[in-house]
Design a protein around this motif. Structure first.
Motif, PDB file in Angstrom:
ATOM      1  N   ARG A 146      25.057  23.578   7.698  1.00  0.00           N
ATOM      2  CA  ARG A 146      23.692  23.532   8.396  1.00  0.00           C
ATOM      3  C   ARG A 146      22.887  22.903   7.762  1.00  0.00           C
ATOM      4  O   ARG A 146      22.012  22.057   7.895  1.00  0.00           O
TER       5      ARG A 146
ATOM      6  N   GLU B  27      38.810  27.083  20.781  1.00  0.00           N
ATOM      7  CA  GLU B  27      38.697  25.645  19.642  1.00  0.00           C
ATOM      8  C   GLU B  27      39.526  25.903  18.247  1.00  0.00           C
ATOM      9  O   GLU B  27      39.854  25.437  17.958  1.00  0.00           O
TER      10      GLU B  27
ATOM     11  N   TYR C 272      26.402  15.731  13.791  1.00  0.00           N
ATOM     12  CA  TYR C 272      27.358  16.914  13.794  1.00  0.00           C
ATOM     13  C   TYR C 272      26.715  17.612  12.531  1.00  0.00           C
ATOM     14  O   TYR C 272      27.294  16.783  11.486  1.00  0.00           O
ATOM     15  N   HIS C 273      25.904  18.867  12.191  1.00  0.00           N
ATOM     16  CA  HIS C 273      24.948  19.342  10.870  1.00  0.00           C
ATOM     17  C   HIS C 273      24.624  17.953  10.262  1.00  0.00           C
ATOM     18  O   HIS C 273      25.674  18.151   9.451  1.00  0.00           O
TER      19      HIS C 273
ATOM     20  N   TYR D 252      35.208  32.793  11.182  1.00  0.00           N
ATOM     21  CA  TYR D 252      34.068  31.907  10.021  1.00  0.00           C
ATOM     22  C   TYR D 252      35.394  30.891   9.975  1.00  0.00           C
ATOM     23  O   TYR D 252      36.325  30.652   9.906  1.00  0.00           O
ATOM     24  N   PHE D 253      34.378  29.236   9.997  1.00  0.00           N
ATOM     25  CA  PHE D 253      35.108  28.716   9.814  1.00  0.00           C
ATOM     26  C   PHE D 253      34.875  27.854   8.813  1.00  0.00           C
ATOM     27  O   PHE D 253      33.310  27.681   8.222  1.00  0.00           O
TER      28      PHE D 253
ATOM     29  N   ASP E  28      33.478  24.835   8.044  1.00  0.00           N
ATOM     30  CA  ASP E  28      32.604  23.992   8.351  1.00  0.00           C
ATOM     31  C   ASP E  28      31.054  23.381   7.490  1.00  0.00           C
ATOM     32  O   ASP E  28      32.222  23.196   6.534  1.00  0.00           O
TER      33      ASP E  28
ATOM     34  N   TYR F 121      33.700  15.945  16.325  1.00  0.00           N
ATOM     35  CA  TYR F 121      33.266  17.151  15.555  1.00  0.00           C
ATOM     36  C   TYR F 121      33.536  18.842  15.087  1.00  0.00           C
ATOM     37  O   TYR F 121      33.970  19.265  14.029  1.00  0.00           O
ATOM     38  N   GLN F 122      34.698  18.460  16.194  1.00  0.00           N
ATOM     39  CA  GLN F 122      35.562  19.612  15.525  1.00  0.00           C
ATOM     40  C   GLN F 122      36.524  19.377  13.950  1.00  0.00           C
ATOM     41  O   GLN F 122      37.398  20.437  13.752  1.00  0.00           O
TER      42      GLN F 122
ATOM     43  N   LYS G  22      34.190  20.580  11.322  1.00  0.00           N
ATOM     44  CA  LYS G  22      34.363  21.953  11.712  1.00  0.00           C
ATOM     45  C   LYS G  22      35.176  22.583  11.039  1.00  0.00           C
ATOM     46  O   LYS G  22      34.794  23.413  10.709  1.00  0.00           O
ATOM     47  N   LYS G  23      36.278  21.917  10.510  1.00  0.00           N
ATOM     48  CA  LYS G  23      38.364  22.835  10.914  1.00  0.00           C
ATOM     49  C   LYS G  23      38.272  22.046   9.097  1.00  0.00           C
ATOM     50  O   LYS G  23      38.590  22.484   8.300  1.00  0.00           O
ATOM     51  N   ARG G  24      37.146  21.281   8.736  1.00  0.00           N
ATOM     52  CA  ARG G  24      36.712  20.510   7.767  1.00  0.00           C
ATOM     53  C   ARG G  24      38.437  19.839   6.806  1.00  0.00           C
ATOM     54  O   ARG G  24      38.824  20.033   6.083  1.00  0.00           O
TER      55      ARG G  24
END
Length: 517
Positions: A251, A219, A471-472, A245-246, A248, A423-424, A427-429
């Motif tokens: 959650r 990823e 996503y979250h 850790y990302f 992200d 979503y990716q 996740k990477k913001r």
């Protein structure tokens, strides 16, 4: 009464430079001779009037200037769909001379909504704020800003040490680092070597092939911000990764919702000017917005590529119906006028639009804004965050999705499921983390592509595919397009999802998709 009768009245008023309230159009359409009633109303309008209001029609009908029913009878007729500023079923009429630009029409009155209930705020619009000159210092500044802002979301999760400090720690020490991914490569033994970089230097991290989190390596993109924990080798020259850790989306994220039932239509990639622009589907969409079914749609968010542009891809001129870029925007404006005048519109540019290709893209210049002045839309940069009655929507055209889909495994990012590629990015913001690839990025003092705040909705376009999911608890929507398959798209195996309009309930974040093709 038929929608077409109201649409014809609105079209006639628009050609004369007027907008109209819905109830006013309803009463005119109810007259025995609507055309004669319209002529008398226009004749009686004050010289400074831009909007034909219900009281204008009432006063004319009550004075006997129309052969239609009186005001009381007209008010008892069924309510028609909200008024538009163009003919909903045919091409918009040509207008001659200088006419007043369209106003907000009946405003909230068209949809029986108190305008005070509406709220629209913009954040992150960098239009007019560009400072980049292309100098080396600009590139340093933008990456330092990215590392600082995204790194701050990770430093609380690990015991971060800068690269220069880790190099001086004894072998066997537990270490952690937050940095930009500088390089990703496999070793002869099948392990993965990830080089992280911060403001003090670089340090290599080895991800062993038998660790469960090795799948996360698939990823990774260069230049994204990442945190790693692990153990230094005996010679302190490398660290063995125990976890990564990302930045992200938490959650625990709980999205905001509106306090009332109100909807937003999310669309993109209209591509007016192309031979394959789907004008009939657009007209059906505009017609639908006039109906009772769409009465709660009060916002329209358009995520770029209003027009087809010129010279965007090889031999594009052979697929153009309109070859002049300004004429393309003029045609787009005529189609935009068919949208009900009381809908709030926000637009960002895309890679086919007449702005710089490098992201972030500032909003259009004044000349193009004037052409697209129908409905007085909010025109902001790509990306920007729009907050609608408390619900934040991150709008990004989506060029980087091509890169994410090309770099990541198909199960994690594909054109068939564009929301998974989104979503990716969540996740990477960051909406376009990789520099130097397909996506052109402009160096600025600030990295405007960072997702500093968590959006409630993430809206993109560009890939001409429809897809949405959560996503979250962040709703990700790629809204398809309004352009049928071009020869160029056939050559690169793009089968577009055209003529769709995702509609979001802002009070629940539920999505329904209306199809008009």
């Amino acid at each position: 009464m038929p929608l077409e009768a109201s649409a014809r009245i609105v079209s006639e008023l628009t050609s004369r430079g007027y907008n109209a309230e819905r109830e006013a159009v309803t009463k005119l359409a109810s007259a025995e001779n609507p055309q004669a009633a319209l002529e008398r109303v226009v004749e009686d309008l004050p010289e400074d009037a831009l909007v034909v209001r219900t009281d204008h029609v009432d006063s004319t009908l009550l004075r006997g200037n129309s052969t239609g029913p009186n005001a009381d009878a007209a008010s008892d007729s069924p309510a028609d769909p909200a008024v538009s500023t163009g003919d909903a079923t045919t091409d918009p009429p040509a207008t001659g001379g200088d006419v007043p630009v369209e106003t907000k029409g009946g405003g909230g009155a068209d949809r029986s909504v108190d305008p005070a209930l509406r709220s629209l705020e913009i954040a992150g619009d960098m239009t007019g704020q560009s400072t980049g000159t292309g100098e080396y210092e600009d590139f340093v500044a933008v990456f330092r800003d990215r590392l600082e802002r995204l790194g701050s979301k990770l430093r609380g999760r690990v015991n971060h040490r800068p690269a220069s400090a880790i190099q001086n720690m004894p072998g066997g020490s537990d270490v952690a680092m937050v940095g930009l991914v500088n390089d990703i490569r496999s070793t002869a033994s099948g392990h993965w070597l990830i080089e992280l970089e911060d403001a003090t230097g670089t340090f290599p991290w080895l991800v062993m092939k038998d660790r469960e989190y090795v799948d996360l390596v698939d990823e990774l993109l260069c230049d994204e911000v990442l945190a790693m924990e692990g153990t230094l080798a005996d010679d302190s020259g490398i660290a063995f990764v125990d976890s990564m850790y990302f930045p992200d989306i938490p959650r625990t994220h709980e999205p905001s919702t509106a306090d009332r039932h109100v909807q937003a239509a999310l669309i993109s990639d209209v591509h007016v000017g192309s031979d394959e622009f789907m004008a009939e589907a657009w007209n059906r969409f505009a017609d639908w917005l006039h109906t009772e079914q769409a009465q709660h749609v009060e916002y329209l968010l358009l995520a770029g590529d209003m027009v087809e542009g010129v010279g965007v891809y090889p031999d594009q001129d052979e697929e153009l119906e309109i070859v002049d870029i300004y004429e393309q925007y003029e045609a787009f404006s005529e189609h935009l006028k068919k949208i009900p005048g009381d809908i709030e519109i926000v637009m960002i540019p895309g890679n086919h639009d007449a702005v710089r290709l490098a992201e972030p893209q500032p909003g259009f210049d004044e000349e193009l804004r004037e052409i697209m002045s129908a409905h007085d839309p909010q025109i902001v940069s790509n990306p920007s965050t729009v907050t609608l009655e408390g619900v934040s929507v991150l709008m990004y055209h989506g060029v980087s999705l091509d890169e994410v889909i090309a770099e990541l495994p198909e199960e994690k990012a594909s054109y068939d499921d564009p929301h998974k590629a989104m979503y990716q990015l969540l996740k990477k913001r960051h909406v376009a983390p990789q520099f130097g690839g397909h996506t052109r990025l402009a160096p600025e003092e600030r990295d405007y592509l960072v997702m500093e705040e968590v959006p409630d909705i993430f809206h993109t376009g560009h890939v001409h595919k429809l897809g949405f999911g959560k996503y979250h608890n962040v709703l990700a929507i790629n809204s398809g397009c309004w352009q049928a398959q071009t020869d160029f798209q056939k050559s690169v195996n793009i089968d577009p999802d055209a003529g769709y309009a995702p509609i979001v309930d802002l009070d629940t974040l539920d999505v329904t998709v209306q199809k008009f093709s």
